[in-house]
Enzyme design. Structure first.
Site, PDB file in Angstrom:
ATOM      1  N   ILE A 154       6.033  14.567 -10.091  1.00 27.99           N
ATOM      2  CA  ILE A 154       4.680  14.005 -10.193  1.00 27.99           C
ATOM      3  C   ILE A 154       3.775  14.922 -11.022  1.00 27.99           C
ATOM      4  O   ILE A 154       3.064  14.475 -11.922  1.00 27.99           O
ATOM      5  CB  ILE A 154       4.076  13.771  -8.794  1.00 27.99           C
ATOM      6  CG1 ILE A 154       4.850  12.669  -8.065  1.00 27.99           C
ATOM      7  CG2 ILE A 154       2.598  13.398  -8.897  1.00 27.99           C
ATOM      8  CD1 ILE A 154       4.453  12.494  -6.620  1.00 27.99           C
TER       9      ILE A 154
ATOM     10  N   LYS B 285       7.324  29.176  -6.641  1.00 25.76           N
ATOM     11  CA  LYS B 285       7.683  30.574  -6.876  1.00 25.76           C
ATOM     12  C   LYS B 285       6.681  31.347  -7.723  1.00 25.76           C
ATOM     13  O   LYS B 285       6.447  32.533  -7.499  1.00 25.76           O
ATOM     14  CB  LYS B 285       9.057  30.640  -7.547  1.00 25.76           C
ATOM     15  CG  LYS B 285      10.182  30.117  -6.667  1.00 25.76           C
ATOM     16  CD  LYS B 285      11.515  30.177  -7.393  1.00 25.76           C
ATOM     17  CE  LYS B 285      12.638  29.652  -6.506  1.00 25.76           C
ATOM     18  NZ  LYS B 285      13.947  29.662  -7.207  1.00 25.76           N
TER      19      LYS B 285
ATOM     20  N   LYS C 217       0.761   6.037   6.441  1.00 26.79           N
ATOM     21  CA  LYS C 217      -0.074   5.233   5.532  1.00 26.79           C
ATOM     22  C   LYS C 217      -0.962   4.250   6.291  1.00 26.79           C
ATOM     23  O   LYS C 217      -2.155   4.120   5.980  1.00 26.79           O
ATOM     24  CB  LYS C 217       0.822   4.493   4.539  1.00 26.79           C
ATOM     25  CG  LYS C 217       1.523   5.419   3.551  1.00 26.79           C
ATOM     26  CD  LYS C 217       2.501   4.664   2.660  1.00 26.79           C
ATOM     27  CE  LYS C 217       3.195   5.605   1.689  1.00 26.79           C
ATOM     28  NZ  LYS C 217       4.190   4.897   0.849  1.00 26.79           N
TER      29      LYS C 217
ATOM     30  N   ASP D 154       6.861   7.447   7.331  1.00 26.30           N
ATOM     31  CA  ASP D 154       5.939   7.498   6.195  1.00 26.30           C
ATOM     32  C   ASP D 154       5.008   6.287   6.199  1.00 26.30           C
ATOM     33  O   ASP D 154       3.818   6.405   5.885  1.00 26.30           O
ATOM     34  CB  ASP D 154       6.733   7.553   4.889  1.00 26.30           C
ATOM     35  CG  ASP D 154       5.843   7.843   3.700  1.00 26.30           C
ATOM     36  OD1 ASP D 154       5.120   8.853   3.731  1.00 26.30           O
ATOM     37  OD2 ASP D 154       5.848   7.046   2.746  1.00 26.30           O
TER      38      ASP D 154
END
Length: 814
Positions: free
Chosen positions: A473, A505, A680, A676
């Site tokens: 994304i 990282k 929502k 999920d």
């Protein structure tokens, strides 16, 4: 006739001296050229004198540096055949300086009178060498020691000029000496011929004195910037040169910190109405800025933004001040007696309090003097204890046209407010030439940048972007930002500047902006390790206006920092659902913090990716519509699975195919469990105004227990194959009734449920295909035919586009 002045940076090296002489040769109207000491020499002279006073013999090392610098400059600039005589004269002056320093060293005493004599050598060295080089370069030049013509009182280090006598001496001397005069800046002499200096900005003052005395057509001050700038370019990179401004505007800008010219230096020119041009020695073709005694034709309300970086604010208040005459006179009279300069004053119309700004070093003495002066009133509690606040700055906008333009103050305060900058005090004169505010010192640069954008770059909205999460994304979003950059700038005047990037990282941060086209290499080569705490602190410490934090992760750790980020007046855009679907108190706290700090918290992509689901729901609620029911297919994964599942395919095969296509999580049970979807629908219920928790969502699971309890993904698929008959039976039963299976989240009458339902052709969800989401809002205004939002609800491209759309909304808000 012109009078020119070149500052220390303009004559810092022999090469720069050559450049100066070329500029002078090109100007046929030049009559007097005033020069400063070579760059840095004045500070060295003061340093030497101070060391000598302290009995520190290391002053001799500094002396050797100065000696070498000036002899080397003479040798490099002067023709060989004339070098010996010029060097000999420089050495004579050096011997005189050395004797003075030795006397200070022996006596361990440095008076202001002696200090003036010491620092005068800087200009005397430079101007003598420059004048001699001018002769070699073809100019009819002569050295003028201005102690001969500028007469002052004996206020050493800051002497006042006797203009009547000085003007006559200058006029007579110039009339009798037709050569181009290379004159020493900064210095003069008293009635007894003793050396004095003219204080801060002394060389500028010198050229102004000459220009006024000779009634020159113009005065040119050559420095190292392109004129008077709209702001300090060291603090505001987008600052640019102001073509013209009035003496009054220049005075105001200079008083509040603009370094190009010092206010008193303009007074002689102002009185004789001589224009002052500010030019750049290193960019001679540029016209620079002209300061003159007439209003500009420019229609801009604000000419410049400036600041004083470090001040203290004192507050005198109490009921005993109301209606009492003479309080102000006593207050400022007692400060004046101790030579404490007041920078800014503001008083409440109630007469209950007076605030004023002074230098921080003057604040303790000021507090003590006020306590003494008002001891009786303080003892009777008629005046409160004197309060001094430190670590503050003054930021001011300046412009003559402000008095003709409405809304300037409003624009200023709105710009500061939207960037979380609190104002401690405000001052504006009746001339409306200046509006000054006192703010925290740490906010000075942020305020300058925000105001500069508001008044000078108002057509361009620069949004400073900090992004965590550059996976699918995030990288797609960066690509979209780069591709749309030119279009957004041209069509909407929006400029997204990426300042910070991080993966799990590494991180990279650049206040001037990261090149988006090469961000991958820049991040890969960054030596900075990533921790969210450090990334957030870097973002806060940069304190840039119009900052937006983008969280493209699914990390709860990142979401835990939202409170601090919003509290630091930084907006947030995120597809990360964790913050908005965690406990209700957290959800409300984040929204309240955004309101409190006048920033934006957007999470449109939490539901439906780029589909306008949350914004549509908010519009319905805010416009007064009543939400009666929400029905929705909110999982692109489950949508794909049940849109693909038919009599030709086994359920387990469809799920495997979805996993191979990247539609599911690594463990498909995370999708099939509807957790999920629950997050929502929870977010949507909260947007409707219901204080619901995740435990209030009822999930009617459809995955057999043997599948959910399988110890690994491989074993899950094995168990799922065993359950194919169970799913086929459900599908077949629905098909017999002319229906299809859909995983539907529903909110109605304060209750939220998720279930696998069979819907017929009459239902708006029947025709759903691919991985599309669909949301149906049944409301008081849409009772029979629900308002539908339908489209792709998953995928990097659409999710990134949804985040991008939220970023544009923030740009429009800011």
């Amino acid at each position: 006739m012109k009078v020119l002045k070149f500052g220390g940076s303009s004559v810092q090296t022999p090469e720069r001296v050559r450049n100066v002489i070329e500029i002078v040769k090109a100007d046929k109207q030049a009559r007097v050229v005033v020069c400063s000491a070579f760059g840095g020499v004045t500070d060295q002279l003061i340093g030497m004198a101070t060391l000598a006073e302290q009995g520190d013999s290391s002053y001799k090392n500094l002396f050797k540096e100065i000696e070498k610098r000036h002899i080397d400059a003479a040798k490099e600039l002067i023709e060989v055949k004339r070098q010996s005589s010029v060097v000999a004269q420089v050495k004579n002056m050096l011997n005189e300086l050395e004797e003075l320093l030795e006397g200070i060293f022996l006596l361990k005493e440095l008076s202001k009178r002696t200090l003036d004599n010491i620092v005068s050598f800087g200009e005397r060295f430079s101007c003598y060498i420059i004048s001699e080089y001018g002769k070699d370069a073809g100019l009819n030049a002569a050295y003028l020691d201005t102690r001969k013509v500028i007469k002052t009182n004996s206020n050493f280090t800051n002497a006042a000029v006797d203009f009547e006598l000085t003007d006559k001496l200058i006029q007579t001397y110039i009339a009798e000496h037709p050569e181009l005069q290379v004159a020493t800046g900064f210095i003069g002499s008293n009635a007894n011929g003793i050396t004095t200096t003219l204080g801060r900005g002394g060389s500028d003052y010198t050229v102004s004195i000459f220009g006024a005395a000779l009634e020159a057509t113009e005065i040119e001050i050559w420095t190292d910037v392109d004129g008077v700038m709209t702001a300090d370019p060291r603090k505001v990179a987008q600052a640019f040169s102001v073509p013209s401004l009035t003496y009054e505007e220049a005075m105001e800008l200079s008083h509040f910190g603009a370094k190009v010219i010092y206010p008193p230096t303009m007074v002689p020119a102002l009185k004789k109405n001589v224009p002052i041009l500010i030019r750049n020695t290193f960019n001679p073709p540029f016209k620079g800025s002209v300061i003159y005694n007439q209003s500009s034709q420019d229609d801009k309300a604000v000419k410049g933004i400036t600041s004083i970086s470090n001040i203290a604010l004192l507050r005198v208040q109490g009921s005993g001040m109301v209606g009492v005459a003479g309080v102000s006179a006593r207050l400022f009279g007692t400060l004046a007696k101790d030579n404490i300069n007041v920078i800014l004053i503001t008083q409440a119309s109630s007469e209950h309090s007076i605030c004023f700004a002074v230098k921080p070093e003057d604040a303790p003495a000021a507090v003590n003097l006020i306590n003494i002066e008002f001891a009786n009133e303080i003892q009777r509690s008629e005046i409160d204890k004197i309060v001094a606040e430190y670590s503050l700055s003054i930021v001011a906008i300046v412009g003559e046209n402000m008095k003709k333009t409405s809304g300037v103050a409003g624009k200023m305060f709105q710009s500061l407010g939207k960037n979380g900058i609190n104002i401690s005090a405000i001052a504006q004169g009746s001339s409306e030439l200046n509006i000054s505010v006192v703010i925290k010192k740490e906010d000075e640069i942020k305020a300058l940048r925000a105001l500069h954008q508001a008044f000078f770059l108002s057509d361009i909205k620069v949004i400073n972007v900090f992004m965590v999460g550059v996976g699918l994304i995030g990288s797609t979003l960066l690509k979209q930002i780069e591709e749309q950059k030119s279009y957004l700038l041209k069509a909407y005047n929006i400029d997204f500047k990426v300042i910070g990037l991080a993966n799990s990282k590494k991180k990279i941060m650049d206040a001037n902006g990261i090149q988006v086209a090469t961000w991958k290499d820049a991040l890969a080569n960054s030596p900075e390790k990533m921790t969210m705490e450090e990334f957030m602190q870097d973002m806060i410490n940069l304190n840039l206006p119009n900052s937006v934090f983008i969280d493209n992760t699914a990390s709860g750790t990142v979401a835990d920092f939202y409170k601090k980020i919003l509290s630091s007046s930084i907006s947030i855009v995120t597809p990360n659902k964790i913050a908005s679907s965690s406990d209700y108190h957290q959800y409300i706290t984040l929204k309240d913090l955004a309101k409190k700090h006048d920033v934006v918290y957007l999470y449109e992509t939490n539901v439906g990716a780029a589909l306008p689901v949350i914004s549509t729901l908010r519009d319905l609620v805010n416009s007064g519509d009543k939400i009666m029911k929400i029905e929705a297919v909110l999982s692109g994964t489950l949508s794909f699975i049940f849109n693909t599942f038919d009599s030709t395919k086994k359920f387990s095969e469809v799920v495997k195919d979805a996993k191979l296509k990247g539609f599911t999580e690594p463990d498909p049970r995370e999708d099939l469990s509807c957790s999920d979807v629950a997050r929502k629908i929870l977010i949507l219920t909260r947007e409707c105004g219901y204080a619901m928790e995740s435990t209030d969502i009822v999930i009617q699971g459809f995955i057999p227990e043997n599948c959910t309890k399988a110890p690994s993904v491989e074993e899950f698929f094995a168990e799922l194959e065993k359950s194919d008959a169970y799913f086929e039976q459900m599908r077949a039963d629905a098909e017999k009734e002319g229906k299809v299976l859909r995983c539907i989240a529903k909110f109605e009458e304060g209750k939220a449920t998720i279930a696998l339902q069979a819907v017929g052709k009459e239902h708006s969800f029947y025709q759903l295909s691919g991985s599309d989401n669909i949301i149906a809002f049944t409301t008081a205004r849409y009772p029979e035919r629900p308002l539908l939002v339908k489209g792709a609800g998953a995928g990097a491209e659409v999710t990134a586009a949804g985040v991008f759309a939220d970023m544009i909304r923030i740009a429009n808000y800011l």
